[in-house]
Every structure is written in structure tokens, then in C-alpha cells.
Design a protein around this motif. Structure first.
Motif, PDB file in Angstrom:
ATOM      1  N   GLU A  97       0.815  -1.219   0.000  1.00 39.80           N
ATOM      2  CA  GLU A  97       0.000   0.000   0.000  1.00 39.80           C
ATOM      3  C   GLU A  97       0.843   1.261   0.000  1.00 39.80           C
ATOM      4  OE1 GLU A  97      -2.738  -0.203   3.271  1.00 39.80           O
ATOM      5  OE2 GLU A  97      -3.687  -2.014   2.499  1.00 39.80           O
ATOM      6  N   ASP A  98       1.967   1.235   0.743  1.00 40.59           N
ATOM      7  CA  ASP A  98       2.858   2.393   0.856  1.00 40.59           C
ATOM      8  C   ASP A  98       4.297   1.880   0.833  1.00 40.59           C
ATOM      9  OD1 ASP A  98       4.376   4.611   1.509  1.00 40.59           O
ATOM     10  OD2 ASP A  98       3.171   5.176   3.248  1.00 40.59           O
ATOM     11  N   VAL A  99       4.945   2.025  -0.315  1.00 41.54           N
ATOM     12  CA  VAL A  99       6.293   1.475  -0.469  1.00 41.54           C
ATOM     13  C   VAL A  99       7.297   2.108   0.496  1.00 41.54           C
ATOM     14  CG1 VAL A  99       5.968   0.752  -2.861  1.00 41.54           C
ATOM     15  CG2 VAL A  99       6.850   3.049  -2.377  1.00 41.54           C
ATOM     16  N   HIS A 100       7.019   3.308   0.953  1.00 36.09           N
ATOM     17  CA  HIS A 100       7.938   3.994   1.860  1.00 36.09           C
ATOM     18  C   HIS A 100       7.937   3.351   3.245  1.00 36.09           C
ATOM     19  CE1 HIS A 100       8.300   6.836  -1.367  1.00 36.09           C
ATOM     20  NE2 HIS A 100       6.984   6.984  -1.368  1.00 36.09           N
ATOM     21  N   GLN A 101       6.936   2.521   3.526  1.00 39.94           N
ATOM     22  CA  GLN A 101       6.868   1.792   4.789  1.00 39.94           C
ATOM     23  C   GLN A 101       7.418   0.362   4.657  1.00 39.94           C
ATOM     24  OE1 GLN A 101       5.900   3.474   7.558  1.00 39.94           O
ATOM     25  NE2 GLN A 101       5.752   5.193   6.141  1.00 39.94           N
ATOM     26  N   PHE A 102       7.811  -0.026   3.437  1.00 38.67           N
ATOM     27  CA  PHE A 102       8.308  -1.384   3.209  1.00 38.67           C
ATOM     28  C   PHE A 102       9.795  -1.436   3.547  1.00 38.67           C
ATOM     29  CE2 PHE A 102       9.879  -5.012   0.840  1.00 38.67           C
ATOM     30  CZ  PHE A 102       8.877  -5.952   1.034  1.00 38.67           C
ATOM     31  N   PRO A 103      10.205  -2.297   4.484  1.00 38.66           N
ATOM     32  CA  PRO A 103      11.621  -2.379   4.865  1.00 38.66           C
ATOM     33  C   PRO A 103      12.502  -2.731   3.667  1.00 38.66           C
ATOM     34  CG  PRO A 103      10.241  -3.632   6.374  1.00 38.66           C
ATOM     35  CD  PRO A 103       9.363  -3.226   5.225  1.00 38.66           C
ATOM     36  N   GLY A 104      13.500  -1.918   3.420  1.00 41.61           N
ATOM     37  CA  GLY A 104      14.445  -2.180   2.334  1.00 41.61           C
ATOM     38  C   GLY A 104      13.932  -1.822   0.956  1.00 41.61           C
ATOM     39  N   HIS A 105      12.853  -1.035   0.881  1.00 37.04           N
ATOM     40  CA  HIS A 105      12.303  -0.651  -0.426  1.00 37.04           C
ATOM     41  C   HIS A 105      13.393  -0.007  -1.277  1.00 37.04           C
ATOM     42  CE1 HIS A 105      10.342   2.398  -3.104  1.00 37.04           C
ATOM     43  NE2 HIS A 105       9.803   1.274  -3.513  1.00 37.04           N
ATOM     44  N   ILE A 106      13.442  -0.386  -2.538  1.00 41.99           N
ATOM     45  CA  ILE A 106      14.390   0.190  -3.498  1.00 41.99           C
ATOM     46  C   ILE A 106      13.641   1.250  -4.288  1.00 41.99           C
ATOM     47  CG2 ILE A 106      15.880  -0.284  -5.471  1.00 41.99           C
ATOM     48  CD1 ILE A 106      15.976  -3.244  -4.424  1.00 41.99           C
ATOM     49  N   ALA A 107      14.035   2.491  -4.143  1.00 39.58           N
ATOM     50  CA  ALA A 107      13.329   3.601  -4.795  1.00 39.58           C
ATOM     51  C   ALA A 107      13.965   3.918  -6.138  1.00 39.58           C
ATOM     52  CB  ALA A 107      13.347   4.830  -3.890  1.00 39.58           C
ATOM     53  N   CYS A 108      13.454   3.289  -7.191  1.00 40.01           N
ATOM     54  CA  CYS A 108      13.922   3.608  -8.547  1.00 40.01           C
ATOM     55  C   CYS A 108      13.282   4.903  -9.032  1.00 40.01           C
ATOM     56  CB  CYS A 108      13.593   2.465  -9.507  1.00 40.01           C
ATOM     57  SG  CYS A 108      14.467   0.945  -9.140  1.00 40.01           S
ATOM     58  N   ASP A 109      12.041   5.132  -8.644  1.00 38.56           N
ATOM     59  CA  ASP A 109      11.309   6.342  -9.026  1.00 38.56           C
ATOM     60  C   ASP A 109      10.676   6.911  -7.768  1.00 38.56           C
ATOM     61  OD1 ASP A 109       9.611   8.309  -9.985  1.00 38.56           O
ATOM     62  OD2 ASP A 109       8.699   7.048 -11.525  1.00 38.56           O
ATOM     63  N   ALA A 110      11.113   8.084  -7.366  1.00 40.19           N
ATOM     64  CA  ALA A 110      10.616   8.714  -6.138  1.00 40.19           C
ATOM     65  C   ALA A 110       9.114   8.978  -6.200  1.00 40.19           C
ATOM     66  CB  ALA A 110      11.374  10.006  -5.876  1.00 40.19           C
TER      67      ALA A 110
END
Length: 161
Positions: A97-110
């Protein structure tokens, strides 16, 4: 040409229609890159409120960028890293639901705020993953999850390992 947006019905029915369109589009073609390219283009045309639709392919014990629609992306993802790497490791669909809350999320596109990733299994072996990002939080529903799993199930019939 495939006019998926013209099909009016429930979202479940639209996904069933989309999977039939995919089968018709891929019928007779044996090149995996061509089939993945058309699959990502078809999804990009069908889905609203998404900013990246594509594939990562499992090679040499990591995911490597495959055909996609969207901005340039991360090229390599290790197993267990980020949403895609977690799906590769567990071989189960993951809806975030919210990638910013996913541990270790890789942000290819902010600009991405939610994501769904579906594993692709060919001949009982991980082939890769379907990855879809949205700029909206909580974009993907359970209906999307089931519909995209149906789409991948159809796609798997046209891929060779």
C-alpha cells in the motif's frame, strides 16, 4: 488493435478479458522478449494510475531488468531485497500500500507510492516478476491482485525457459 478500455464490465470481468487479449496477442510468437514487451504495453494501456509496468527476469541468482513501460529503472535486484527481491525469494504475490513503509524498499522512481509484484513461474522455476508501480498510495486492490495473477498465469503459457 486491442481496445481494452472499451470493454465495460466489472473489474474482474475486465481482467478476464485482458487475459484473453494477451493470449490472442501472443499466440504463435515464441520470442520471450517480444512477448514480455507486448505484455507490458498491454498492461500499461489497460491500467490507470500507474507510472511503471514491467518485468524483471531471474538470471544468475538475481533479478535483471527486462521489458517495461515507464522511466528508466534499477537494473539489478538481489533476491530478498526490496519488493521485487522479496517476491523472487518467496515466490508469492506482494501488494504494498505504501512502499515507503516497506523495509528495504528500493526507490527507482521517487514518484512511486504503491506497488504490486507477481512472480512468474515457468516449468516450476522462477522466471522473473511482473512489477507495477503507482504514484498513488493503496492503488492496488485484491481484485487487481487476482486479475494480475490471472494475467501472469496466461503469460506463463507463452514463455520458454
Amino acid at each position: 488493435m486491442f481496445q481494452v478500455e472499451q470493454y465495460k464490465g466489472s473489474l474482474e470481468e475486465q481482467y478476464k478479458f485482458l487475459s484473453k487479449q494477451l493470449a490472442a496477442l501472443l499466440e504463435g510468437e515464441t520470442d520471450n522478449v517480444a512477448n514480455l514487451s507486448n505484455a507490458s504495453a498491454l498492461l500499461n494501456q489497460f491500467l490507470n494510475d500507474v507510472n511503471w509496468v514491467g518485468f524483471y527476469l531471474w538470471k544468475e541468482e538475481e533479478l535483471i531488468l527486462g521489458p517495461f513501460q515507464g522511466l528508466p529503472a534499477c537494473v539489478r535486484i538481489k533476491s530478498g531485497k526490496g519488493v521485487c527481491g522479496t517476491v523472487a525469494q518467496n515466490k508469492e504475490t506482494l501488494r504494498v500500500e505504501d512502499v515507503h513503509q516497506f523495509p528495504g524498499h528500493i526507490a527507482c522512481d521517487a514518484a512511486s507510492n504503491s506497488e504490486i509484484v507477481v512472480p512468474i513461474i515457468v516449468n516450476d522455476t522462477l522466471y522473473g516478476v511482473l512489477d507495477i508501480d503507482s504514484p498513488s498510495k493503496n492503488r492496488f486492490s485484491e481484485v487487481d491482485e487476482k486479475g494480475l495473477e490471472l494475467f501472469v498465469s496466461t503469460l506463463q503459457n507463452y514463455l520458454t525457459k
